[in-house]
Design an enzyme around this catalytic site. Structure first.
Site, mmCIF file in Angstrom:
data_model
loop_
_atom_site.group_PDB
_atom_site.id
_atom_site.type_symbol
_atom_site.label_atom_id
_atom_site.label_comp_id
_atom_site.label_asym_id
_atom_site.label_seq_id
_atom_site.Cartn_x
_atom_site.Cartn_y
_atom_site.Cartn_z
ATOM 1 C CE LYS A 1 6.122 -10.296 23.546
ATOM 2 N NZ LYS A 1 5.414 -9.423 24.477
ATOM 3 C CE LYS B 1 1.525 -16.370 23.057
ATOM 4 N NZ LYS B 1 1.987 -15.663 24.143
ATOM 5 C CE LYS C 1 -3.440 -8.334 22.862
ATOM 6 N NZ LYS C 1 -2.982 -7.652 24.059
HETATM 7 P P1 TYM Z 1 -1.237 -9.824 27.001
HETATM 8 O O1 TYM Z 1 -1.928 -8.593 26.600
HETATM 9 O O2 TYM Z 1 -0.187 -10.385 26.092
HETATM 10 O O3 TYM Z 1 -2.280 -10.984 27.277
HETATM 11 C C1 TYM Z 1 -3.389 -10.759 28.106
HETATM 12 C C2 TYM Z 1 -3.926 -12.061 28.692
HETATM 13 O O4 TYM Z 1 -4.306 -12.947 27.640
HETATM 14 C C3 TYM Z 1 -3.686 -14.215 27.834
HETATM 15 N N1 TYM Z 1 -3.427 -14.807 26.514
HETATM 16 C C4 TYM Z 1 -3.841 -16.023 26.144
HETATM 17 N N2 TYM Z 1 -4.533 -16.968 26.786
HETATM 18 C C5 TYM Z 1 -4.812 -18.110 26.109
HETATM 19 N N3 TYM Z 1 -4.432 -18.334 24.829
HETATM 20 C C6 TYM Z 1 -3.732 -17.417 24.142
HETATM 21 N N4 TYM Z 1 -3.374 -17.635 22.885
HETATM 22 C C7 TYM Z 1 -3.400 -16.189 24.801
HETATM 23 N N5 TYM Z 1 -2.736 -15.057 24.424
HETATM 24 C C8 TYM Z 1 -2.762 -14.232 25.478
HETATM 25 C C9 TYM Z 1 -2.408 -13.907 28.596
HETATM 26 O O5 TYM Z 1 -1.946 -15.040 29.288
HETATM 27 C C10 TYM Z 1 -2.867 -12.806 29.515
HETATM 28 O O6 TYM Z 1 -3.486 -13.340 30.674
HETATM 29 N N6 TYM Z 1 2.005 -9.762 30.650
HETATM 30 C C11 TYM Z 1 0.554 -9.779 30.524
HETATM 31 C C12 TYM Z 1 -0.088 -8.469 30.921
HETATM 32 C C13 TYM Z 1 0.163 -8.075 32.341
HETATM 33 C C14 TYM Z 1 -0.340 -8.720 33.493
HETATM 34 C C15 TYM Z 1 0.132 -7.953 34.607
HETATM 35 C C16 TYM Z 1 -1.137 -9.858 33.689
HETATM 36 C C17 TYM Z 1 0.895 -7.007 32.767
HETATM 37 N N7 TYM Z 1 0.864 -6.913 34.129
HETATM 38 C C18 TYM Z 1 -0.168 -8.331 35.935
HETATM 39 C C19 TYM Z 1 -1.430 -10.219 35.008
HETATM 40 C C20 TYM Z 1 -0.953 -9.450 36.089
HETATM 41 C C21 TYM Z 1 0.185 -10.188 29.114
HETATM 42 O O7 TYM Z 1 0.555 -11.198 28.658
HETATM 43 O O8 TYM Z 1 -0.608 -9.422 28.393
#
Ligand code: TYM
Length: 336
Positions: A113, A199, A202
């Site tokens: 990023k 992957k 968003k």
């Molecule tokens: P975020 O919003 O980017 O993603 C949310 C969840 O979706 C999963 N994910 C995917 N899984 C499979 N294939 C994909 N292409 C894909 N894109 C996203 C992510 O692995 C995630 O589980 N940093 C975290 C948010 C967070 C969090 C936490 C998670 C903040 N605090 C504490 C667990 C515990 C995140 O990636 O958000």
């Protein structure tokens, strides 16, 4: 002994897509009855990249409503907004001061990023994983169900726990609990529809690269029609030369509820045309109940607000307790 705890979250940046659903939320729903669960909308993480203040609050509600629409059950789970519980920010500061800078500079997501941000990269983006560690540690979570892209952040969280307990706790009385990642094999890495080696994300500028949970049927038809395939007839899993084929078959498998073997047999002689029709229909049918439930939840804003208020109160009591324990361990005086 009470139930083990689960914590996870999603950022309110744009709509949820199939990667978020199949990699994370679907798994939360499946395991929730076995645990005491905390699912937050991580709106503090959402500002680590440039964000739109005019839509942040609405985006936060949309994600909370989608949690309910996907099947998060309040009998087992608490839903809350990260910024409503100020302990998240406060523990982050304490943990910042024991986290070596180079641990954060090594994070793959930060590096990816940061490249896109150039000179504007914020301290917040670098600090993102420490805030994530705080989310998890405040609830003394045992398990953290996430997609594969979060594995490194979970490893960092465990390193922070070990360092904190080593510095400030007695060996037999840890202050912070060591959490375990829960990463399912199937669906842990849903790939882009326009490039099966990247992957689904968003932040991809192309809307055609992802299916959002709220996409209407005509958009799903259009996106699947346009998605990347290959010129080979007959569809197979796990061929490294055919990443799009593996991804689309995996989506069909997960959304239809069929086993890998069933899908492999069903699709082995199929051409792309009939398979795309099958996948489209399966996807529309799988998303329909989620979209209907979402509409019902959004039609009653008062209900959604009450869910988040209850979630905040419940979460806050637990989070504040851990924060106090962490402060005492670090030597702070606690106001009486
Ligand atoms: P975020 O919003 O980017 O993603 C949310 C969840 O979706 C999963 N994910 C995917 N899984 C499979 N294939 C994909 N292409 C894909 N894109 C996203 C992510 O692995 C995630 O589980 N940093 C975290 C948010 C967070 C969090 C936490 C998670 C903040 N605090 C504490 C667990 C515990 C995140 O990636 O958000």
């Amino acid at each position: 002994m009470g139930r083990q705890r689960v914590l996870s979250g999603v950022q309110p940046t744009g709509n949820l897509h199939l990667g978020n659903y199949l990699g994370a939320i679907r798994n939360w729903v499946e395991i929730q009855s076995q645990y005491e669960n905390f699912f937050c909308v991580v709106d503090l993480h959402a500002i680590t990249m440039p964000h739109n203040p005019a839509t942040l609050a609405d985006d936060t509600y949309i994600i909370a409503a989608l949690y309910l629409a996907c099947g998060i059950d309040l009998n087992y789970s608490h839903i809350f907004v990260q910024s409503h519980v100020s302990a998240h920010s406060e523990l982050t500061w304490l943990l910042n001061c024991i986290t070596p800078l180079n641990w954060l500079q090594d994070m793959i997501q930060y590096k990816e990023k940061a490249v896109k941000q150039g000179e504007n990269v914020s301290v917040g983006l670098l600090d993102y994983p420490v805030l994530m560690a705080s989310d998890i540690l405040l609830y003394q979570a045992d398990k953290v169900p996430v997609g594969e892209d979060q594995k490194q952040h979970l490893e960092l969280t465990r390193d922070i726990v070990n360092r904190f307990n080593h510095l400030f706790a007695k060996p037999d009385q840890p202050v912070l609990k060591l959490p375990e990642p829960l990463i399912r094999k199937e669906g842990a890495r849903v790939m882009s529809l326009t490039d099966g080696t990247r992957k689904m994300s968003k932040s991809d500028p192309s809307e055609l690269s992802r299916i959002n949970l709220l996409d209407p049927p005509d958009q799903i038809v259009y996106k699947i029609k346009r998605c990347k395939t290959d010129p080979i007839r007959g569809l197979t899993f796990d061929d490294p030369a055919r990443p799009e084929c593996n991804n689309l078959l995996t989506l069909y498998m997960l959304l239809s509820g069929k086993t890998k073997e069933e899908v492999a047999v069903e699709c082995q002689d199929m051409g792309w045309g009939p398979f795309k029709s099958l996948l489209t229909e399966t996807m529309i049918n799988a998303l329909k109940p989620i979209q209907e439930k979402y509409q019902t939840v959004m039609d009653d804003k008062g209900y959604l607000e009450s869910v988040l208020r209850d979630g905040k109160h419940f979460a806050e009591a637990i989070a504040n307790n851990t924060l106090t324990q962490a402060k005492i361990a670090m030597g702070y005086s606690i106001p009486l």
